[in-house]
Each structure stands twice: as C-alpha cells, then as structure tokens.
Design a protein around this motif. Sequence first.
Motif, PDB file in Angstrom:
ATOM      1  N   VAL A  52       5.633 -17.924  15.742  1.00  0.00           N
ATOM      2  CA  VAL A  52       5.841 -19.065  14.849  1.00  0.00           C
ATOM      3  C   VAL A  52       6.766 -18.654  13.714  1.00  0.00           C
ATOM      4  N   ASP A  53       7.425 -19.637  13.129  1.00  0.00           N
ATOM      5  CA  ASP A  53       8.195 -19.438  11.904  1.00  0.00           C
ATOM      6  C   ASP A  53       7.739 -20.511  10.923  1.00  0.00           C
ATOM      7  N   TYR A  54       8.406 -20.635   9.766  1.00  0.00           N
ATOM      8  CA  TYR A  54       7.924 -21.525   8.720  1.00  0.00           C
ATOM      9  C   TYR A  54       8.997 -22.517   8.296  1.00  0.00           C
ATOM     10  N   ASN A  68       6.551 -24.320   4.051  1.00  0.00           N
ATOM     11  CA  ASN A  68       5.760 -23.121   4.354  1.00  0.00           C
ATOM     12  C   ASN A  68       4.679 -23.377   5.395  1.00  0.00           C
ATOM     13  N   LYS A  69       4.888 -24.372   6.249  1.00  0.00           N
ATOM     14  CA  LYS A  69       3.968 -24.647   7.341  1.00  0.00           C
ATOM     15  C   LYS A  69       4.517 -24.018   8.622  1.00  0.00           C
ATOM     16  N   PRO A  70       3.649 -23.420   9.455  1.00  0.00           N
ATOM     17  CA  PRO A  70       4.137 -22.771  10.674  1.00  0.00           C
ATOM     18  C   PRO A  70       4.551 -23.779  11.740  1.00  0.00           C
ATOM     19  N   TYR A  71       5.597 -23.449  12.459  1.00  0.00           N
ATOM     20  CA  TYR A  71       5.982 -24.222  13.636  1.00  0.00           C
ATOM     21  C   TYR A  71       6.281 -23.241  14.765  1.00  0.00           C
ATOM     22  N   GLU A  72       6.112 -23.686  16.006  1.00  0.00           N
ATOM     23  CA  GLU A  72       6.216 -22.805  17.161  1.00  0.00           C
ATOM     24  C   GLU A  72       7.670 -22.409  17.452  1.00  0.00           C
ATOM     25  N   LYS A  79      -2.898 -18.914  12.603  1.00  0.00           N
ATOM     26  CA  LYS A  79      -1.616 -19.366  13.153  1.00  0.00           C
ATOM     27  C   LYS A  79      -0.474 -19.007  12.214  1.00  0.00           C
ATOM     28  N   THR A  80      -0.669 -19.203  10.927  1.00  0.00           N
ATOM     29  CA  THR A  80       0.349 -18.837   9.936  1.00  0.00           C
ATOM     30  C   THR A  80       0.662 -17.347  10.002  1.00  0.00           C
ATOM     31  N   GLY A 112       3.473 -15.357  12.384  1.00  0.00           N
ATOM     32  CA  GLY A 112       4.902 -15.223  12.143  1.00  0.00           C
ATOM     33  C   GLY A 112       5.315 -13.838  11.709  1.00  0.00           C
ATOM     34  N   TYR A 119       3.289 -13.710   5.226  1.00  0.00           N
ATOM     35  CA  TYR A 119       3.075 -15.095   5.630  1.00  0.00           C
ATOM     36  C   TYR A 119       2.479 -15.828   4.426  1.00  0.00           C
TER      37      TYR A 119
END
Length: 545
Positions: free
Chosen positions: A72-74, A78-82, A190-191, A194, A449
């Motif tokens: 994941v990245d942000y 600052n929310k994680p995305y796949e 999940k966060t 990254g 993170y």
Amino acid sequence: MQVRRLAAWTALPLAVTLGLSACGSGGNGGSGKSNPNAAASIQIGEPQHLVPTNTTETSGSQVLAGLFSPLVDYNAQNKPYEVAAQSVASSDNKVWTIKLKDGFTFHNGQKVTSDDYINAWNYGAYAPNGQGGSYFFEKIAGYDDLQSVDPDGDGPKAAPAPKAKAMSGLKKVDDQTFTVTLSQPYIDFKTMLGYTAFYPLPKAAFSAPGVLKDSYEQAPIGQGPFKMKGTWQHDAKIEVERYDAYPAEKPKVHGVEFRIYQQLSAAYADVLGDNLDVIPTIPTENISSAASDLGDRYKTSPMSSFQFLAFPTFDKDFRSPDVRKAISMAIDRDEITKSVFKGSQQPARSFVSPVLPGYRDDTAGAAGQFNPTEAKKLYQAAGGPAKITISYNGDGGHKDWVDATCNQLKANLGVDCVGSAEPKFADLLTKVEKKQPVGLFRMGWVMDYPSMEDYLGPLYSTNGSSNYYGYSNPEFDKLVKEGSAAPTQDEAIKKYQQAEDILAKDMPVIPLRFGQNVYGSSTKVKNVEMDLFQRVNLVKIEAVS
C-alpha cells in the motif's frame, strides 16, 4: 531493532501550518521536452543496508523505493491505498487477508507470489538474522517464538536457537492470497504495510530456506519500477534502470543514479552547476540564498521529520531525568531556528510530528520551555556532568546548529560543551549500538507510516527498533500496546497521548525541531516531488532535453 527512517541529513521542518498542500512542490523545474531515454541523478548518503528488512534510514529507503513496490501507499489525506495488493481486509483488526495484484514480477522474471512475502517476513523476524526491521513483525502471531530461546534447542549453548523459524500467524491461501493473524487487534495494520520491511523477496535472494545470499544486498532484486544496473558502488553511487515489465505507473526517466556524497555542500554546488539533478535537503548555510540561486527550482513541501537530541540513559551522567530536563530547558529552540535555520524549521516541544492525528502542542511541558535560570539550578542540584559532548554525523550538515547548541549550554549551564562529528551517519549509529561514549547524540526521525504509534513505539518503547538510548518505562510500554489494540482511532489516540505524557516526565530525548522538505533541482529535470518520508518520487520525475 531498526533505525527505520532515521534521517542522516538535516531535516528542514514544516513552517507554521504543516498542512498537506505543498508550497511550490511539483511543477516545472527545468524547461524543455521530456526525455524518457535520459537518467536523473539524486543525492543520498551511504546506505547502511539494502535488504528491505534491514534498511533502517532514509538513504537506503530512497533506493529501495525504486527497486520495490509496496503493498500500500498513501494518498494526500495519509490514507492507505492498494499498490501491489489487490485488497487488504479484516473484520476484526486481528485476522487480515491480503490479496496480491496479478502481473507483478521480480526483475529476474519470477512471478511474485504469497510465498515471497511470507518468506521475506519470516526472514526479517527471525532474531538470529539480526534484521533492523524485525520490530515491524512483532504484532504478528508467533513472532515471539522467533525471538525467545528454547532451552532444549539445537543451537549452540552460547546462542541457542529460537523455538521456530516461521511465524504461526502467516498462512498461505493460494499463490495470490495469504492471511496475517496478529497477536492482538491493531487498527493501523493496513497502514503499516506501506513500510519498507514489508517488501517481498524473490527465491533468488536465498541460498537455502531462510538463508539470504551474501551477494543479494549488493544487487537487490525487487518488483518495483526500476531494477539494479550493476552493483552497489559503496561511497560512490547506486544505479537503477527502468523495469519495462512493471505493471503499474511507469517511470518517466530511463534510470536514476543515486549519487553518494560525504558533504551536503558539495552536492549543492553540483546542483547549481547542473552536475547533479536533485538535492533532497538544501544545506543550512545555503537556505538564505537558495531561492535566488535556484529560482523556481527551489521548493518546499510537507514532511514528517523530527529532529532531537538523545541521552544515553545507560550512562551515569545522564540517568537522572532532572539532568535531562535541565539541558532541554537551557536550549533556546526559537533562537536557533531563527539564526541557524533562517525560520525554515519549526521548534519542537512535543514527541510526535504535527502531521499526525493526535498531535498536541508543547507536550514536553516546562522542560520544553527556554528557562536558563531554572535550568542551571536544576542541573546543579541534580549533579549534571561538567562537560557535555554532542555527537553527530558530519555528512549531514549539522555542525552549525550543534555548535550553536553547545554555545547555549556553555552560557546557560556553565559547562564545557563540544560537538563531535563522525564521518557518516552509519559510523555514529555503530558507536551508539556498541554503547561507546558519545555523550548526547543527534537523531532524526521520518515516519514509517502515518500513526502516533510509529513515533512512540520504535523510538521510546523498551524494545523499540530505534531506541538507541536504553530508555525503558513499563507503564509507557503498556499504554502504547493498549493504544495499538484499541478498536477505534479515537481510543487509540487517547492511549498514545497518555504515553506521550510519560515521556514529558522522563525526558529520554530533547525535542528540537519539526521538519519540511526544502530541496532543489537542476535545469535538467522537472516535476520533482518529495513525500512525507523525505523521498523523491521516482515515478513522477522527468528529464528534459
């Protein structure tokens, strides 16, 4: 445990607002047509390591950000995305199912599978491997069995083998799916994914199951947008080139040369002369002139750095919290920020970055306020040492502010104070790890993170990955663990704030400054962006003809 995102260079903190909108970030630095066949050059320091589970500072992280793609990245919030993950899901924050995107391959052509993550994470967690990133796997069920000693184990008596070599919480479902069971719920798992330690490793990295090849680190094989070009040329350069089979957003340049500098001033001169394309941190002594020197190629953007002085709490001279508080009170942060950093930094009086939810102003309390009269009284009453040494890495542009700090301590505490430079950040860390005498020592942190726990856990918990100063408080540890296991973000933040309050009483470190990216580029590149982790975006940067 790991130094994680400890930063070698002077991090230039966020001015005033610390909002997520960058001032002058991105945009055109150079002019002309984009040239996808050209390479860009970026200044770094000499990395400590290039194995993902052992890469513990910003220079190594910058290189690996090109060679690997995170699960994941942000986004800007600052929310994680796949990214490499198709999905990361849990119904209880304890059992997580990770599905991988199809199409990712390692640079040797091998398809990326669940096994490559499971094998890499077990390697990183297994204590005898001595990986700095081991801390990140602590939340996974079975981690303790890779740490604790089995009295009846097969290992030699001097170093008995742990009970297991694989974490029970990692289970393969199929080639594209695996589950991660945590020892207790963690709302930010999940966060967390990254971070660098969670990259996969190919089969080619291992000479035997769980045994990494000695040669792997010199030419890491990843699954990111760039692949190695040759091998790591120590103290000189690391070169990467575009990996054409990369299934996500393609880089705009053919390659990147990470050029290793011993002195930041030399890198700045090379940027001015168009002999280097990007300097991620402009030297302190050049901040005043950088805007006129570089024009629109001088940029700032938010980042998460935290600069502080650490006490070797195992040293009898600094065991007393009152000695530590007195030294903190004798430092005029505002004056140094103004005179040395020309207002480009924000004085820090808290232990976590203002970019995080849960940040509060002035959590250090009275110890964070400049009060030379009370500082001297407290210092003398607590029996502080007559001489103070401040150790720092000479390759990071720190001399001016260290000298200014020493001058204040001389004047305000009546002590002798000297700055002691180690050639490289790695040299300083090695001395600290061996508990060699260094006095106070300069440290800098860039978040792994976006969570308060990412500052509190690694920097201050008893077994924290970057707790180089020997600080330990059971109540602090308890509160951080309770925060990690909280069912909601609000409840987690409440526990983390209570833990931070304990730091104000014990003062294991002196908060100094919060940071922002202050960087520059040559006329030969454009669209230069930097993230909250002090890394250049290697996919966005363009070379111009």
